[in-house]
Design a protein around this motif. Structure first.
Motif, PDB file in Angstrom:
ATOM      1  N   SER A   1       0.813  -1.222   0.000  1.00 45.66           N
ATOM      2  CA  SER A   1       0.000   0.000   0.000  1.00 45.66           C
ATOM      3  C   SER A   1       0.846   1.272   0.000  1.00 45.66           C
ATOM      4  CB  SER A   1      -0.945   0.001   1.206  1.00 45.66           C
ATOM      5  OG  SER A   1      -0.224   0.160   2.425  1.00 45.66           O
ATOM      6  N   ASN A   2       2.146   1.152   0.325  1.00 44.57           N
ATOM      7  CA  ASN A   2       3.017   2.325   0.352  1.00 44.57           C
ATOM      8  C   ASN A   2       3.517   2.737  -1.030  1.00 44.57           C
ATOM      9  OD1 ASN A   2       3.001   2.680   3.195  1.00 44.57           O
ATOM     10  ND2 ASN A   2       4.504   1.046   3.434  1.00 44.57           N
ATOM     11  N   PHE A   3       3.311   1.875  -2.025  1.00 45.14           N
ATOM     12  CA  PHE A   3       3.797   2.183  -3.367  1.00 45.14           C
ATOM     13  C   PHE A   3       2.777   3.021  -4.134  1.00 45.14           C
ATOM     14  CE2 PHE A   3       6.620  -1.159  -2.204  1.00 45.14           C
ATOM     15  CZ  PHE A   3       7.765  -0.978  -2.970  1.00 45.14           C
ATOM     16  N   ASP A   4       3.277   3.830  -5.045  1.00 52.07           N
ATOM     17  CA  ASP A   4       2.412   4.640  -5.909  1.00 52.07           C
ATOM     18  C   ASP A   4       1.792   3.757  -6.990  1.00 52.07           C
ATOM     19  OD1 ASP A   4       3.136   6.927  -4.508  1.00 52.07           O
ATOM     20  OD2 ASP A   4       4.854   7.322  -5.831  1.00 52.07           O
ATOM     21  N   GLY A   5       0.708   4.246  -7.584  1.00 54.87           N
ATOM     22  CA  GLY A   5       0.083   3.538  -8.699  1.00 54.87           C
ATOM     23  C   GLY A   5      -0.840   2.424  -8.250  1.00 54.87           C
TER      24      GLY A   5
END
Length: 449
Positions: free
Chosen positions: A351-355
């Motif tokens: 969930s910490n990643f973009d996109g």
């Protein structure tokens, strides 16, 4: 190795030495269970496995340079000394215990339901800043792997980090009697091996068997964020040292920031001192692992500069939260193993990643009678943390229900859906129990994206 004679080895395991009397004083150069690894002076362990019987290779090992074999039945062609025992597996445990007792060094025993290996690697990175440090390699953390790890300690070892994995009551006691840790580290008490251990209370009871066989004056470093471990107030007359993300712990962290592939930056707080680090890994749980290593490092006299350098020297191993950037998508290869606690931690990391975020999840094994409910609950959590959930495996039918996602019986049938769902720029988490062979999905993604 430290000097370790055939006479000492036979005495340690209670075996019968058969061979020339003068050769009893020979010192072995290594202990091997694989005939392909034999060197001049090796001690060969003839172990009968499910598919291969080591006794069939004793003569070959003698020809390759082995000086002695530990075996349950005598070799057909006696060329060199051998030590006859009732059980080679039981014998190697006793031999390892005797070898460990030749070392008067810090030995850190690491266990827990989640994060054993990543914490072990963090401890190794930190302690290596001051000591010639030995560690568990690969998955050698069971009742054969731990003795082999101990027996592979070089003579000049100044500290060791030993990972200790279990799945039933009594196993930790047997491992701890070999390791005799001077520092005991426990990470998290989670839902794993519940078929044997029943519930989290059972897991806690089994893991803390380590304490009984710790070395005199050992220290105990526990995750204070874990509700079970936080209840422990006294171990062998000592107060545990707690670490965790909460500032109620003696070792805690502030200013945590996830930077995706750029790692996790934070301020580590220890006994009133603070220093900033960038951990070259993903996920908040790595901050907790770093705090455990800092706590142990402080016990063993490392400076803050050494602690910072060690944390920032950490390297991931194998299929454990390893980020692969193909140029089109990011793959979080975390398919070495899985239980509800570790899957939820990985979903938090995703969930910490973009996109867009895609979770490809599979069966979690050995969860006992609550396995279907645990899969369903994990599915509900997965839905809250990702845009698409694809689940694979019989148990994961329930995970799919909880996630309101797509379910497939096996990897091959899931491949078309995986291809149709994933788009350029997505981050894809791949996680399941090791027996699900999800490394095949990682390779499939690399080949197609």
């Amino acid at each position: 190795m430290k000097p370790f004679t055939l006479e000492e080895i036979a005495a340690a395991c209670g075996g019968k030495y058969v061979g020339d009397a003068e050769k009893k004083q020979l010192c072995i150069t290594s202990v091997e269970r694989d005939s392909r690894c034999i060197k001049d002076g090796s001690l060969f362990l003839a172990i009968k496995g499910e598919r291969v019987d080591g006794h069939d290779y004793i003569e070959k090992c003698f020809e390759s340079g082995a000086c002695c074999a530990v075996c349950k039945k005598p070799p057909i062609n006696v060329q060199k000394p051998y030590i006859l025992v009732d059980s080679t597996l039981e014998a190697v445990k006793k031999i390892a215990k005797a070898y460990r007792e030749k070392f008067n060094i810090p030995i850190v025993g690491v266990s827990g339901s989640v994060g054993k290996t990543s914490t072990k690697e963090m401890l190794y990175a930190v302690l290596s800043q001051k000591f010639k440090t030995h560690k568990t390699e690969g998955n050698l953390n069971n009742e054969l792997g731990v003795p082999l790890t101990i027996l592979s300690m070089p003579e000049n070892t100044e500290a060791a980090v030993i990972e200790m994995g279990i799945s039933d009551f009594g196993e930790m006691s047997r491992l701890a009697q070999i390791v005799q840790p001077t520092v005991c580290v426990l990470t998290i008490i989670g839902c794993c091996h519940l078929e044997n251990l029943g519930d989290r209370d059972g897991v806690c009871k089994a893991k803390t068997e380590m304490f009984k066989f710790a070395a005199d004056n050992a220290e105990f470093v526990l995750n204070g964020d874990d509700d079970k471990l936080a209840q422990i107030t006294d171990v062998n007359g000592k107060k545990p040292i707690f670490f965790g993300l909460k500032n109620s712990n003696r070792y805690y962290a502030e200013n945590i920031k996830n930077n995706g592939e750029g790692g996790v930056s934070c301020t580590l707080c220890a006994d009133g001192d603070k220093f900033d680090v960038v951990i070259p890994a993903i996920g908040n749980y790595m901050v907790s692992n770093a705090l455990a290593a800092v706590a142990v490092g402080r016990i063993l006299g490392l400076s803050d500069e050494q602690l910072k350098s060690g944390v920032e020297a950490y390297k991931t191993v194998g299929s454990r939260a390893h980020v692969i950037n193909t140029g089109r998508i990011r793959i979080i290869d975390d398919c070495y193993n899985a239980n509800p606690t570790s899957v939820k931690a990985s979903l938090d990391t995703l969930s910490n990643f973009d996109g867009r975020k895609i979770a490809v999840l599979g069966d979690m094994k050995e969860l006992g009678k609550e396995d279907l409910k645990l899969h369903f609950d994990t599915g509900v959590y997965a839905k809250s943390k990702s845009d698409v959930v694809i689940s694979i495996g019989e148990l994961s039918k329930e995970l799919a229900k909880g996630a309101k996602g797509k379910w497939f019986a096996d990897i091959e049938s899931a491949k078309p859906e995986i291809l149709s769902q994933i788009k350029d720029g997505d981050t894809v988490l791949v996680k399941a129990s090791h027996s699900m062979q999800f490394e095949k999905i990682v390779e499939f993604l690399k080949a197609n994206f």
